[in-house]
Motif scaffolding. Structure first.
Motif, PDB file in Angstrom:
ATOM      1  N   CYS A 197       0.913  -1.002  -0.082  1.00  0.00           N
ATOM      2  CA  CYS A 197       0.034  -0.027  -0.264  1.00  0.00           C
ATOM      3  C   CYS A 197       1.154   1.524  -0.048  1.00  0.00           C
ATOM      4  O   CYS A 197       2.111   1.248   0.479  1.00  0.00           O
ATOM      5  CB  CYS A 197      -0.718   0.451   1.339  1.00  0.00           C
ATOM      6  SG  CYS A 197      -2.064  -1.448   1.454  1.00  0.00           S
ATOM      7  N   THR A 234       3.150   4.707  -0.462  1.00  0.00           N
ATOM      8  CA  THR A 234       4.637   4.265  -0.588  1.00  0.00           C
ATOM      9  C   THR A 234       5.272   2.651  -0.736  1.00  0.00           C
ATOM     10  O   THR A 234       6.175   2.731  -1.487  1.00  0.00           O
ATOM     11  CB  THR A 234       5.647   4.972   0.511  1.00  0.00           C
ATOM     12  OG1 THR A 234       4.945   6.708   0.127  1.00  0.00           O
ATOM     13  CG2 THR A 234       6.929   4.801  -0.124  1.00  0.00           C
ATOM     14  N   ALA A 235       5.359   1.566  -0.309  1.00  0.00           N
ATOM     15  CA  ALA A 235       5.177   0.439  -0.763  1.00  0.00           C
ATOM     16  C   ALA A 235       5.086  -0.108  -1.866  1.00  0.00           C
ATOM     17  O   ALA A 235       5.716  -0.468  -2.980  1.00  0.00           O
ATOM     18  CB  ALA A 235       5.172  -0.477   0.333  1.00  0.00           C
ATOM     19  N   SER A 258       6.337  -4.272   3.214  1.00  0.00           N
ATOM     20  CA  SER A 258       5.880  -2.758   4.241  1.00  0.00           C
ATOM     21  C   SER A 258       6.829  -2.581   5.674  1.00  0.00           C
ATOM     22  O   SER A 258       7.317  -3.988   5.649  1.00  0.00           O
ATOM     23  CB  SER A 258       4.471  -4.113   4.866  1.00  0.00           C
ATOM     24  OG  SER A 258       4.752  -3.014   6.197  1.00  0.00           O
ATOM     25  N   GLN A 259       6.895  -1.303   5.631  1.00  0.00           N
ATOM     26  CA  GLN A 259       8.096  -0.403   6.423  1.00  0.00           C
ATOM     27  C   GLN A 259       7.914  -1.454   7.301  1.00  0.00           C
ATOM     28  O   GLN A 259       8.548  -1.960   8.650  1.00  0.00           O
ATOM     29  CB  GLN A 259       8.245   0.634   6.672  1.00  0.00           C
ATOM     30  CG  GLN A 259       8.739   1.285   7.128  1.00  0.00           C
ATOM     31  CD  GLN A 259       9.027   1.276   8.494  1.00  0.00           C
ATOM     32  OE1 GLN A 259       9.619   1.076   9.365  1.00  0.00           O
ATOM     33  NE2 GLN A 259       7.224   1.518   9.032  1.00  0.00           N
ATOM     34  N   SER A 260       6.597  -1.222   7.975  1.00  0.00           N
ATOM     35  CA  SER A 260       6.130  -1.967   8.934  1.00  0.00           C
ATOM     36  C   SER A 260       5.809  -3.176  10.079  1.00  0.00           C
ATOM     37  O   SER A 260       5.957  -3.078  11.298  1.00  0.00           O
ATOM     38  CB  SER A 260       4.889  -0.624   9.418  1.00  0.00           C
ATOM     39  OG  SER A 260       3.767  -1.327   8.651  1.00  0.00           O
ATOM     40  N   GLY A 261       4.962  -3.656   8.332  1.00  0.00           N
ATOM     41  CA  GLY A 261       5.174  -4.990   8.572  1.00  0.00           C
ATOM     42  C   GLY A 261       4.200  -5.456   9.833  1.00  0.00           C
ATOM     43  O   GLY A 261       3.734  -6.053   9.944  1.00  0.00           O
ATOM     44  N   THR A 270       1.245  -3.435   8.723  1.00  0.00           N
ATOM     45  CA  THR A 270      -0.113  -3.063   7.064  1.00  0.00           C
ATOM     46  C   THR A 270      -0.883  -3.850   7.731  1.00  0.00           C
ATOM     47  O   THR A 270      -1.452  -5.153   6.496  1.00  0.00           O
ATOM     48  CB  THR A 270       0.092  -2.419   6.442  1.00  0.00           C
ATOM     49  OG1 THR A 270       1.059  -1.369   6.578  1.00  0.00           O
ATOM     50  CG2 THR A 270      -1.369  -1.450   5.367  1.00  0.00           C
ATOM     51  N   VAL A 324       5.796  10.344  10.252  1.00  0.00           N
ATOM     52  CA  VAL A 324       5.318   9.687   9.752  1.00  0.00           C
ATOM     53  C   VAL A 324       5.115   8.873   7.908  1.00  0.00           C
ATOM     54  O   VAL A 324       4.508   7.457   7.836  1.00  0.00           O
ATOM     55  CB  VAL A 324       3.529  10.163   9.647  1.00  0.00           C
ATOM     56  CG1 VAL A 324       2.287   9.011   8.805  1.00  0.00           C
ATOM     57  CG2 VAL A 324       2.996   9.564  11.165  1.00  0.00           C
ATOM     58  N   ALA A 325       5.245  10.165   7.347  1.00  0.00           N
ATOM     59  CA  ALA A 325       5.609   9.794   6.017  1.00  0.00           C
ATOM     60  C   ALA A 325       6.761   8.938   5.310  1.00  0.00           C
ATOM     61  O   ALA A 325       8.029   9.805   6.440  1.00  0.00           O
ATOM     62  CB  ALA A 325       5.879  10.856   5.272  1.00  0.00           C
ATOM     63  N   SER A 326       7.080   8.342   4.647  1.00  0.00           N
ATOM     64  CA  SER A 326       7.899   7.195   4.394  1.00  0.00           C
ATOM     65  C   SER A 326       8.464   8.002   3.766  1.00  0.00           C
ATOM     66  O   SER A 326       9.119   8.625   2.439  1.00  0.00           O
ATOM     67  CB  SER A 326       7.421   5.841   3.852  1.00  0.00           C
ATOM     68  OG  SER A 326       8.319   4.908   3.876  1.00  0.00           O
ATOM     69  N   GLN A 374      13.595  -0.346   0.296  1.00  0.00           N
ATOM     70  CA  GLN A 374      12.472  -1.701  -0.199  1.00  0.00           C
ATOM     71  C   GLN A 374      13.298  -1.556  -2.212  1.00  0.00           C
ATOM     72  O   GLN A 374      13.019  -2.841  -2.273  1.00  0.00           O
ATOM     73  CB  GLN A 374      11.193  -1.184  -0.164  1.00  0.00           C
ATOM     74  CG  GLN A 374      10.420  -0.847   1.346  1.00  0.00           C
ATOM     75  CD  GLN A 374       9.238  -0.218   1.394  1.00  0.00           C
ATOM     76  OE1 GLN A 374       9.026   1.376  -0.018  1.00  0.00           O
ATOM     77  NE2 GLN A 374       8.052  -0.259   2.796  1.00  0.00           N
ATOM     78  N   LEU A 429       2.473  11.880  -3.789  1.00  0.00           N
ATOM     79  CA  LEU A 429       1.456  11.612  -2.503  1.00  0.00           C
ATOM     80  C   LEU A 429       2.701  12.530  -1.213  1.00  0.00           C
ATOM     81  O   LEU A 429       1.918  12.190   0.064  1.00  0.00           O
ATOM     82  CB  LEU A 429       2.455  10.119  -2.169  1.00  0.00           C
ATOM     83  CG  LEU A 429       1.776   8.977  -1.050  1.00  0.00           C
ATOM     84  CD1 LEU A 429       0.225   9.450  -0.520  1.00  0.00           C
ATOM     85  CD2 LEU A 429       2.015   7.638  -0.851  1.00  0.00           C
ATOM     86  N   GLU A 455       0.344  14.526   1.767  1.00  0.00           N
ATOM     87  CA  GLU A 455       0.785  13.397   3.083  1.00  0.00           C
ATOM     88  C   GLU A 455       1.274  15.150   4.339  1.00  0.00           C
ATOM     89  O   GLU A 455       0.811  15.540   5.001  1.00  0.00           O
ATOM     90  CB  GLU A 455       1.092  12.832   3.387  1.00  0.00           C
ATOM     91  CG  GLU A 455       0.751  11.256   2.748  1.00  0.00           C
ATOM     92  CD  GLU A 455       1.760  10.364   2.941  1.00  0.00           C
ATOM     93  OE1 GLU A 455       1.812   9.326   3.642  1.00  0.00           O
ATOM     94  OE2 GLU A 455       3.126  10.730   2.202  1.00  0.00           O
ATOM     95  N   VAL A 513      -1.014   1.243   9.684  1.00  0.00           N
ATOM     96  CA  VAL A 513      -2.655   1.345   9.749  1.00  0.00           C
ATOM     97  C   VAL A 513      -3.295  -0.290   9.837  1.00  0.00           C
ATOM     98  O   VAL A 513      -2.614  -1.043   8.518  1.00  0.00           O
ATOM     99  CB  VAL A 513      -3.050   1.936   8.143  1.00  0.00           C
ATOM    100  CG1 VAL A 513      -4.139   2.001   7.810  1.00  0.00           C
ATOM    101  CG2 VAL A 513      -2.295   3.577   7.811  1.00  0.00           C
TER     102      VAL A 513
HETATM  103  C1  F6R Z   1       3.540   7.545   2.727  1.00  0.00           C
HETATM  104  C2  F6R Z   1       3.555   5.811   3.867  1.00  0.00           C
HETATM  105  C3  F6R Z   1       1.990   5.203   3.502  1.00  0.00           C
HETATM  106  C4  F6R Z   1       3.136   3.599   3.816  1.00  0.00           C
HETATM  107  C5  F6R Z   1       2.130   2.443   3.906  1.00  0.00           C
HETATM  108  C6  F6R Z   1       2.017   1.391   3.885  1.00  0.00           C
HETATM  109  O1  F6R Z   1       4.783   7.800   3.179  1.00  0.00           O
HETATM  110  O2  F6R Z   1       4.042   6.179   5.144  1.00  0.00           O
HETATM  111  O3  F6R Z   1       2.111   5.147   2.107  1.00  0.00           O
HETATM  112  O4  F6R Z   1       3.524   3.737   2.386  1.00  0.00           O
HETATM  113  O5  F6R Z   1       0.945   2.881   4.402  1.00  0.00           O
HETATM  114  O6  F6R Z   1       2.467   0.915   5.510  1.00  0.00           O
HETATM  115  P1  F6R Z   1       4.056  -0.307   5.832  1.00  0.00           P
HETATM  116  O7  F6R Z   1       4.624   0.157   4.327  1.00  0.00           O
HETATM  117  O8  F6R Z   1       4.140  -0.099   6.785  1.00  0.00           O
HETATM  118  O9  F6R Z   1       3.293  -1.054   4.738  1.00  0.00           O
END
Ligand code: F6R
Length: 369
Positions: free
Chosen positions: A57, A59-60, A104-107, A109, A155-157, A164, A241, A245, A366
């Protein structure tokens, strides 16, 4: 903890050379061949993959779109990129020869997690590209390839995005090497070129004063457009994006070739447009095509903010501003061209007096569908 910067985002943008370098670390043998024992998937199973779907989702997902160009080029395996929430409920075509790569950054989502679980239930092989050790998505996947961007607090990636792209390229090159196709021998050369990227990002970061200056005087701007082509297309969408944001302005990214099919109607005098120009050395004359696009929008009064390779003089007559990026091959260019767009969003948000690290209505991860 912000390392002397005013915001986490500024720190994280400046951390990007490390994010790329650390993600490359330990993934090659002394001869530069890729070694990904960490995947713990039998090689034959990877050789049998005949289709790849990337699920992610935001940025990823843009990192995934970039990876599609690279992985298809190197492996000739068809790659589809699906927004995880769309993939889950669209009756996806998946079988045991499908590799589903989640990013996924957070793992954590939830949309991405549900997509991975669904893919596994359908029998797919699942690999997670993730920045957070011990998080849920890697645990629910067959294998994980960690990005080593370090904790991303804003918050913004930003730095996670570069990591990635790097990790997905490593995976693509590894598959190419394993499958022994036309690009198998190129994997080492590309890894070598990737190793030079962190120093190039460093150079680029040193030039961002002008971008900050441009952003400072755009606090009243109501809309910004972004154009890119090939791997520059996901970069354009990522630039848009970031601006939505962080600066709460209407922003849209387009594939440059699509301009004449509609979006050019939006161009009116003073409309700011960022254009990500492919290297003059790009294949298929893409450079010339994008330079023509700049010419077309400039003739209709657009204010053109052009991101172009060092030494690319063809853009100069049609550019209100030129932001120079170090030369690199076409597929690696996003690791550089996105940086000025991140910096622009950061300083435009700051110029508007907004909270850069905690934009309104957004959460870092999220965890609801
Ligand atoms: C953009 C941003 C979001 C995340 C997205 C996926 O700056 O932060 O669009 O990239 O919610 O999040 P992850 O990578 O944690 O699954």
């Amino acid at each position: 903890e912000k390392g002397g910067y005013a915001t986490f985002m500024e720190k994280e943008i400046n951390d990007q050379p490390h994010a790329v370098r650390d993600t490359l670390l330990g993934r090659t043998d002394p001869d530069g061949r890729l070694v990904l024992d960490e995947l713990r998937i039998p090689e034959q199973q990877l050789r049998d993959v005949n289709r790849i779907t990337v699920v992610a989702c935001g940025t990823a997902a843009y990192a995934g779109m970039t990876a599609k160009y690279a992985i298809e080029h190197w492996t000739r395996i068809p790659v589809e990129v699906a927004l995880a929430h769309e993939f889950r409920y669209c009756d996806p075509i998946v079988d045991e020869h499908t590799l589903v790569v989640s990013i996924s950054q957070s793992g954590e989502t939830m949309d991405t997690l549900m997509a991975v679980k669904h893919a596994r239930d359908l029998g797919a092989l699942t690999i997670s590209i993730c920045n957070t050790h011990g998080s849920t998505i890697p645990r629910e996947s067959d294998a994980v390839l960690y990005t080593h961007a370090g904790p991303e607090i804003a918050v913004a990636s930003t730095k996670a995005f570069l990591a990635q792209i790097t990790a997905s390229y490593i995976l693509g090159l590894y598959l190419a090497q394993l499958r022994g196709g036309a690009y198998a021998d190129d994997a080492q050369a590309v890894m070598k070129e990737l190793a030079e990227v962190p120093a190039k990002i460093e150079t680029l970061l040193g030039r961002m004063g002008r971008v900050q200056e441009i952003a400072k005087f755009m606090a009243d701007t109501r809309s910004v457009l972004f154009l890119g082509r090939h791997v520059g297309y996901p970069v354009a969408m990522e630039g848009a994006l970031k601006l939505k944001e962080l600066a709460y302005i209407h922003a849209e990214g387009f594939a440059a070739g699509e301009l004449k099919h509609g979006p050019i109607a939006l161009i009116e005098p003073g409309q700011p447009v960022f254009v990500i120009v492919p290297s003059p050395s790009s294949e298929h004359g893409l450079h010339g095509k994008v330079v023509s696009n700049i010419q077309e929008i400039r003739a209709r009064g657009a204010r053109t903010l052009v991101i172009a390779e060092e030494g690319d003089e063809a853009v100069v007559p049609f550019a209100d501003e030129v932001i120079r990026v170090p030369a690199t091959s076409q597929l690696l260019a996003p690791l550089l061209t996105v940086v000025p767009l991140q910096v622009f969003a950061l300083w435009l948000s700051t110029a508007k007096g907004l909270d850069v690290d905690q934009p309104r209505n957004l959460a870092k991860s999220v965890t609801v569908e």
